[in-house]
Write a protein that holds these residues in place. Structure first.
Motif, PDB file in Angstrom:
ATOM      1  N   SER A  12       0.854  -1.183   0.000  1.00  0.00           N
ATOM      2  CA  SER A  12       0.000   0.000   0.000  1.00  0.00           C
ATOM      3  C   SER A  12       0.891   1.234   0.000  1.00  0.00           C
ATOM      4  CB  SER A  12      -0.924   0.004   1.220  1.00  0.00           C
ATOM      5  OG  SER A  12      -0.169   0.055   2.395  1.00  0.00           O
ATOM      6  N   VAL A  13       0.305   2.345  -0.406  1.00  0.00           N
ATOM      7  CA  VAL A  13       1.018   3.611  -0.390  1.00  0.00           C
ATOM      8  C   VAL A  13       1.033   4.112   1.049  1.00  0.00           C
ATOM      9  CG1 VAL A  13       0.989   5.982  -1.213  1.00  0.00           C
ATOM     10  CG2 VAL A  13       0.288   4.114  -2.724  1.00  0.00           C
ATOM     11  N   ILE A  14       2.191   4.472   1.541  1.00  0.00           N
ATOM     12  CA  ILE A  14       2.328   4.945   2.917  1.00  0.00           C
ATOM     13  C   ILE A  14       2.570   6.452   2.886  1.00  0.00           C
ATOM     14  CG2 ILE A  14       3.673   4.790   5.038  1.00  0.00           C
ATOM     15  CD1 ILE A  14       4.337   1.916   4.232  1.00  0.00           C
ATOM     16  N   PRO A  15       1.650   7.226   3.489  1.00  0.00           N
ATOM     17  CA  PRO A  15       1.847   8.673   3.504  1.00  0.00           C
ATOM     18  C   PRO A  15       2.990   9.047   4.448  1.00  0.00           C
ATOM     19  CG  PRO A  15      -0.045   8.073   4.836  1.00  0.00           C
ATOM     20  CD  PRO A  15       0.442   6.810   4.174  1.00  0.00           C
ATOM     21  N   VAL A  16       3.448  10.275   4.333  1.00  0.00           N
ATOM     22  CA  VAL A  16       4.488  10.778   5.222  1.00  0.00           C
ATOM     23  C   VAL A  16       3.936  10.766   6.649  1.00  0.00           C
ATOM     24  CG1 VAL A  16       5.864  12.791   5.815  1.00  0.00           C
ATOM     25  CG2 VAL A  16       5.448  12.224   3.415  1.00  0.00           C
ATOM     26  N   ILE A  17       4.653  10.133   7.541  1.00  0.00           N
ATOM     27  CA  ILE A  17       4.210  10.026   8.923  1.00  0.00           C
ATOM     28  C   ILE A  17       4.990  11.026   9.764  1.00  0.00           C
ATOM     29  CG2 ILE A  17       4.102   8.523  10.939  1.00  0.00           C
ATOM     30  CD1 ILE A  17       3.696   6.191   9.020  1.00  0.00           C
ATOM     31  N   ARG A  18       4.272  11.880  10.448  1.00  0.00           N
ATOM     32  CA  ARG A  18       4.903  12.885  11.288  1.00  0.00           C
ATOM     33  C   ARG A  18       5.066  12.386  12.727  1.00  0.00           C
ATOM     34  NH1 ARG A  18       5.207  17.020   8.022  1.00  0.00           N
ATOM     35  NH2 ARG A  18       3.544  17.566   6.599  1.00  0.00           N
ATOM     36  N   ARG A  19       4.107  11.602  13.202  1.00  0.00           N
ATOM     37  CA  ARG A  19       4.157  11.078  14.564  1.00  0.00           C
ATOM     38  C   ARG A  19       3.771   9.603  14.517  1.00  0.00           C
ATOM     39  NH1 ARG A  19       0.440  15.745  17.047  1.00  0.00           N
ATOM     40  NH2 ARG A  19      -0.660  15.206  15.179  1.00  0.00           N
ATOM     41  N   PHE A  20       4.452   8.809  15.330  1.00  0.00           N
ATOM     42  CA  PHE A  20       4.166   7.386  15.357  1.00  0.00           C
ATOM     43  C   PHE A  20       4.490   6.844  16.745  1.00  0.00           C
ATOM     44  CE2 PHE A  20       5.534   2.939  14.890  1.00  0.00           C
ATOM     45  CZ  PHE A  20       4.393   2.407  14.316  1.00  0.00           C
ATOM     46  N   VAL A  21       3.587   6.045  17.285  1.00  0.00           N
ATOM     47  CA  VAL A  21       3.781   5.386  18.566  1.00  0.00           C
ATOM     48  C   VAL A  21       3.338   3.943  18.382  1.00  0.00           C
ATOM     49  CG1 VAL A  21       3.095   5.330  20.997  1.00  0.00           C
ATOM     50  CG2 VAL A  21       3.267   7.513  19.823  1.00  0.00           C
ATOM     51  N   HIS A  22       4.089   2.990  18.956  1.00  0.00           N
ATOM     52  CA  HIS A  22       3.642   1.607  18.878  1.00  0.00           C
ATOM     53  C   HIS A  22       3.980   0.850  20.160  1.00  0.00           C
ATOM     54  CE1 HIS A  22       7.809   0.583  17.879  1.00  0.00           C
ATOM     55  NE2 HIS A  22       7.499  -0.648  18.191  1.00  0.00           N
ATOM     56  N   TRP A  23       3.227  -0.219  20.378  1.00  0.00           N
ATOM     57  CA  TRP A  23       3.397  -1.068  21.541  1.00  0.00           C
ATOM     58  C   TRP A  23       3.372  -2.510  21.081  1.00  0.00           C
ATOM     59  CZ3 TRP A  23      -0.351   2.636  20.944  1.00  0.00           C
ATOM     60  CH2 TRP A  23      -0.153   3.827  21.663  1.00  0.00           C
ATOM     61  N   VAL A  24       4.080  -3.372  21.799  1.00  0.00           N
ATOM     62  CA  VAL A  24       4.053  -4.811  21.576  1.00  0.00           C
ATOM     63  C   VAL A  24       3.557  -5.438  22.871  1.00  0.00           C
ATOM     64  CG1 VAL A  24       5.414  -6.866  21.045  1.00  0.00           C
ATOM     65  CG2 VAL A  24       5.955  -4.691  19.935  1.00  0.00           C
ATOM     66  N   ALA A  25       2.599  -6.359  22.746  1.00  0.00           N
ATOM     67  CA  ALA A  25       2.017  -6.970  23.938  1.00  0.00           C
ATOM     68  C   ALA A  25       1.636  -8.413  23.653  1.00  0.00           C
ATOM     69  CB  ALA A  25       0.773  -6.185  24.364  1.00  0.00           C
ATOM     70  N   ASP A  26       1.477  -9.173  24.723  1.00  0.00           N
ATOM     71  CA  ASP A  26       0.911 -10.509  24.598  1.00  0.00           C
ATOM     72  C   ASP A  26      -0.595 -10.341  24.430  1.00  0.00           C
ATOM     73  OD1 ASP A  26       3.313 -11.950  24.952  1.00  0.00           O
ATOM     74  OD2 ASP A  26       3.166 -11.693  27.122  1.00  0.00           O
ATOM     75  N   PRO A  27      -1.194 -11.107  23.535  1.00  0.00           N
ATOM     76  CA  PRO A  27      -2.640 -10.966  23.337  1.00  0.00           C
ATOM     77  C   PRO A  27      -3.442 -11.695  24.417  1.00  0.00           C
ATOM     78  CG  PRO A  27      -1.743 -12.533  21.761  1.00  0.00           C
ATOM     79  CD  PRO A  27      -0.597 -12.003  22.560  1.00  0.00           C
ATOM     80  N   ASP A  28      -3.641 -11.027  25.553  1.00  0.00           N
ATOM     81  CA  ASP A  28      -4.494 -11.593  26.593  1.00  0.00           C
ATOM     82  C   ASP A  28      -5.512 -10.539  27.020  1.00  0.00           C
ATOM     83  OD1 ASP A  28      -3.391 -10.004  28.803  1.00  0.00           O
ATOM     84  OD2 ASP A  28      -1.643 -11.309  28.656  1.00  0.00           O
ATOM     85  N   VAL A  29      -6.464 -10.966  27.806  1.00  0.00           N
ATOM     86  CA  VAL A  29      -7.591 -10.101  28.176  1.00  0.00           C
ATOM     87  C   VAL A  29      -7.132  -8.808  28.839  1.00  0.00           C
ATOM     88  CG1 VAL A  29      -9.667  -9.982  29.614  1.00  0.00           C
ATOM     89  CG2 VAL A  29      -9.168 -12.052  28.338  1.00  0.00           C
ATOM     90  N   THR A  30      -6.081  -8.848  29.617  1.00  0.00           N
ATOM     91  CA  THR A  30      -5.626  -7.635  30.305  1.00  0.00           C
ATOM     92  C   THR A  30      -5.025  -6.609  29.348  1.00  0.00           C
ATOM     93  OG1 THR A  30      -3.442  -8.576  30.775  1.00  0.00           O
ATOM     94  CG2 THR A  30      -5.158  -8.904  32.442  1.00  0.00           C
TER      95      THR A  30
END
Length: 146
Positions: A8-26
């Motif tokens: 896909s075409v990715i626009p210019v990103i000015r701000r980006f935040v990401h998290w990695v987590a285990d997929p559980d209910v909490t």
């Protein structure tokens, strides 16, 4: 519109935040709280923030219910007039979205979350898409920033 694509075409990103987590209910309320704090820090308008917060709850909940083992990655980006939420998992199955005019069983307890997210994003001029890749898939919600 729900689309499945490898690129896909990715626009210019000015701000980006990401998290990695285990997929559980909490992880659902934890990730939602982090996304909320990010959107507030970026002064995202309330209508756009509401759509993204509903979307993160639905998408992370779907990963918890359906993806199984592995890690989940959640990202929020802003740039080129757009806000984007990505929820990725290592599951091989792609989500299916019912047709907007399909009959919905009023007694059903599931199967509506993606449709609701899709309709709310479309109401703001955005879209819902699925991106398949070699490590699993990403479900993306993209809406105008203003």
């Amino acid at each position: 519109m729900l689309t499945t694509t490898g690129t896909s075409v990715i626009p210019v990103i000015r701000r980006f935040v990401h998290w990695v987590a285990d997929p559980d209910v909490t992880s659902v309320p934890q990730v939602r709280a982090r996304v909320r704090a990010t959107l507030e820090a970026w002064s995202v308008p309330l209508d756009a923030a509401d759509v993204l917060l509903l979307a993160v709850s639905e998408l992370v909940g779907n990963v918890v219910r359906h993806a199984g083992a592995g890690r989940m990655r959640v990202g929020v980006a802003s740039g080129a007039g757009w806000l984007r939420l990505d929820v990725a998992d290592q599951g091989s199955g792609l989500p299916r979205l019912p047709a907007p005019r399909a009959e919905v069983d009023p007694e059903s307890e599931g199967g509506r979350g993606l449709l609701i997210v899709q309709l709310m994003a479309a109401e703001l001029g955005g879209e819902l898409s699925v991106v398949a890749h070699e490590f699993g898939k990403s479900v993306r919600v993209r809406i105008p920033a203003a």
